[in-house]
Write a protein that holds these residues in place. Structure first.
Motif: not given
Length: 712
Positions: A379-397
């Motif tokens: 949820g943070e990833f999509s909000f802050l980066l404006g991209l679809v998180p495609t790798n689950g929790i690993q996306s942000m990392l």
């Protein structure tokens, strides 16, 4: 009552310790009863087994076990049991035959030991995925599960223990094949070594069954989930866990699997028709575009993925600037990701501040916060980066070493804004200590790395965090601040301080419309209400409320209210909160977005409007970038500026989507046209292709660090 007059709640860690102690006492009593029954059943089974004279060939062990585990996982999951059942059966048989072939190469003693190890690992794998799905309503990749281990360390150990305890019967069933083989396998399923020729026959049989499964998957109605539109959770529900793991691993290893269409069909068709209109737009406002010549980039690389990305982006039409461009130029920005927030809590009587922010700012009547299958981090990833998180929790990392060029934090940081990010949980949760400063913040403070020095507590509530941290930056204008809150986090129980502080008020307003657990959820969100009230009062007293923009969205829907024993629930309180039963993504993830500044109540009151087209968290970065008059390229973000002429589109990483014309559920392959529209097959095919492109683009931007390639 003002917060400073209220009795201080006991420290969060003491409350947690008391709950854990109570939990262990209850768990000890229930586990004792369960083990007593289990011991009796096991002794009966052993007595029965000793009387039998039957044996099974060892070669049948693993094919039977894999199919058994897949069926068991499906039985405990949320997908239809018989829907696409042939796939996990075929792929389970193929995997079982292959493993049987390998174990039969060894002498009996080694083969038996290897079989025991493999059966235990299989039981563990399926158990973990079952518990994850049970807790979060989605299956997660192994990488996401291991990345999320920091959440347990960060203070949610009781959630894990609760999931394990209430899942004991399921755990036993998943480990039953291993237990049976350990205690009875030597006599009933004796291991045996086979000649290489026979092993070869087994491997051929495995390949044939695997081939039949792949053929049916690629040619059947679920082919898109198997190939281009692969998403781990949906694929697990359809094809089984083993196949999802295999497909996910093959995608991770392959550097040449990235394929993008070179143009969006609709935009190509519309470009000629709207050429004159585009020229007029450029004369009036211009376009939000930065790169006009991708050829100059192409001559400096031979990387096929960069070339495909360049070709794809250059084929898109940039969105136009508009009358809202630069409306907030130079103002302060406070971004808030509110834990498990839902617009269902908003009412003029109960939450007047939230009501004010929603209705006196830009009003988003059809907003969605997709769950993304990865809890808070995605949820943070999509909000802050404006991209679809495609790798689950690993996306942000995955972004920790990237150039995250278009986050609001990075854009404002380049303009010299004072920047800081805060979280009132443990600083290592979801590895935020490795990622959040790289999102455009000079400092990230949370429990354990300095926030407690400001708040005086390791786990301050949202009120304390907002009040104490605001004092550290209010005189450092312009400022860019990000908050990840925690006060709305489950479990929603009567003995928590939030409930004792607000339950009377909540019951006074809501009466008996909701069940007790749902009322407790309202109490938790009342902490956010009071925190925002305090923040705005402070900004107004400082005379900068009209020069400060507040943007708030949720990280995900309140899944802690669902009927999982993990969260202590025996029924679905989300349905109680929503007032309806939800069966698809848009019904579950419907929410609201806050974009507010006091200037919208005064000098810019005539600019306030309702955004009735479908919007979602990925639209936040381009919308705020336009409002702040920042230089950005609208083609390089997945979402849209909601004030522009860009087509409204909401994307879920399951490949479901919503537009002005209708909604598409990728899990069932069903399209639902909105009132006044009909099901147009060409339109559906076009949007499906655009959605696929946007998800692939998001994945490649992170994997290839595309913004660094473009901007150095």
């Amino acid at each position: 009552m003002p917060s400073h007059l209220k009795p201080s709640p006991p420290p969060r860690h003491k409350v947690a310790r008391e709950h854990i102690g109570t939990f262990f006492q209850t768990a000890k009593e229930r586990a004792g009863a369960f083990l007593f029954i289990l011991r009796g059943k096991w002794q009966s089974l052993r007595r029965w087994s000793r009387k039998q004279t039957w044996t099974l060939p060892h070669l049948a062990l693993f094919p039977t076990v894999f199919v058994y585990e897949e069926i068991l996982l499906r039985l405990f999951g949320s997908a239809g049991f018989f829907q696409s059942l042939i796939y996990p059966v075929l792929f389970g048989l193929a995997a079982g035959l292959a493993v049987a072939a390998v174990t039969s190469l060894f002498r009996a003693r080694i083969g038996r030991a290897l079989s025991i190890v493999l059966l235990l690992l299989i039981g563990l794998l399926f158990t973990v995925e079952c518990l994850v799905q049970y807790s979060y309503q989605v299956y997660m990749t192994i990488g996401s599960i291991t990345s999320g281990a920091g959440q347990v360390v960060g203070g949610f150990t009781s959630d894990l223990l609760r999931a394990i305890f209430f899942g004991l019967p399921k755990i036993f069933l998943f480990f039953l094949p291993a237990l049976f083989y350990i205690f009875a396998g030597r006599r009933r399923i004796p291991a045996r070594r086979y000649r290489p020729a026979f092993v070869g026959i087994l491997l051929v049989a495995a390949l044939l069954v695997q081939g039949a499964g792949i053929l049916s998957a690629t040619l059947g109605t679920q082919s898109s989930k198997y190939k281009d539109n692969f998403e781990f959770n949906t694929a697990t529900q359809t094809f089984g866990l083993l196949t999802s793991l295999r497909l996910n691993a093959s995608r991770s290893r392959s550097s040449t699997s990235f394929v993008l269409e070179t143009a969006e069909a609709a935009e190509t068709e519309d470009s000629a028709e709207t050429a004159e209109e585009t020229e007029e737009t450029e004369e009036g406002y211009g376009l939000n575009i930065m790169i006009t010549d991708f050829e100059s980039y192409n001559i400096h690389t031979t990387d096929e993925e960069f070339l495909a990305l360049n070709e794809y982006v250059s084929s898109l039409t940039a969105s136009s600037k508009n009358e809202y461009t630069g409306l907030f130029e130079g103002k302060n920005l406070i971004l808030i990701c509110a834990e498990a927030f839902s617009d269902c809590v908003i009412s003029e009587e109960l939450t007047p501040t939230l009501y004010r922010l929603v209705h006196n700012g830009f009003y988003f009547s059809e907003y969605y916060q997709p769950t993304w299958g990865g809890s808070t981090s995605t949820g943070e990833f999509s909000f802050l980066l404006g991209l679809v998180p495609t790798n689950g929790i690993q996306s942000m990392l995955d972004t920790q070493d990237n150039r995250n060029y278009f986050t609001l934090g990075s854009q404002l940081q380049r303009l010299g804004y004072y920047s800081a990010a805060f979280h009132n949980g443990i600083y290592t949760t979801y590895s935020r200590n490795l990622t959040h400063e790289n999102l455009g913040y000079d400092i990230f403070l949370a429990g354990g790395n300095g926030l407690e020095d400001i708040t005086g507590s390791l786990y301050p509530d949202d009120i304390v965090m907002f009040e104490t941290t605001l004092a550290t930056y209010i005189d450092k204008q312009p400022f860019s601040i990000y908050y990840m809150t925690i006060s709305g986090h489950c479990i929603y129980q009567s003995d928590y301080p939030q409930v004792s502080a607000y339950l009377e008020r909540v019951q006074e307003v809501l009466g008996d419309r909701y069940k007790d657990t749902t009322l407790y959820y309202f109490c938790y969100q009342m902490v956010l209400e009071e925190a925002l009230t305090s923040m705005i009062e402070t900004l107004e007293e400082a005379g900068i409320a009209d020069n400060t923009v507040i943007c708030l969205t949720a990280d995900h829907y309140p899944y802690g209210l669902e009927n999982t024993a993990t969260f202590g629930n025996t029924e679905d309180y989300v349905t109680d909160l929503y007032g309806y039963e939800y069966s698809n993504s848009w019904e579950k993830d419907h929410n609201t977005l806050i974009i507010w500044s006091e200037c919208l109540e005064n000098e810019y009151q005539d600019m306030v409007c309702e955004i009735s087209t479908p919007t979602y968290s990925l639209d936040i970065v381009p919308t705020l970038s336009n409002l702040f008059g920042l230089e950005y390229d609208s083609r390089l973000l997945v979402g849209r500026d909601v004030f522009s002429d860009a087509e409204a589109l909401v994307v879920w990483n399951s490949y479901s989507w919503a537009t002005e014309q209708g909604k598409y559920d990728a899990t069932t392959g069903t399209y639902y046209p909105n009132e006044g529209y009909t099901a147009d097959e060409d339109y559906i095919a076009r949007i499906k292709q655009i959605v696929s492109n946007k998800i692939s683009f998001s994945e490649s931007v992170i994997d290839k660090d595309y913004y660094r390639y473009l901007f150095g």
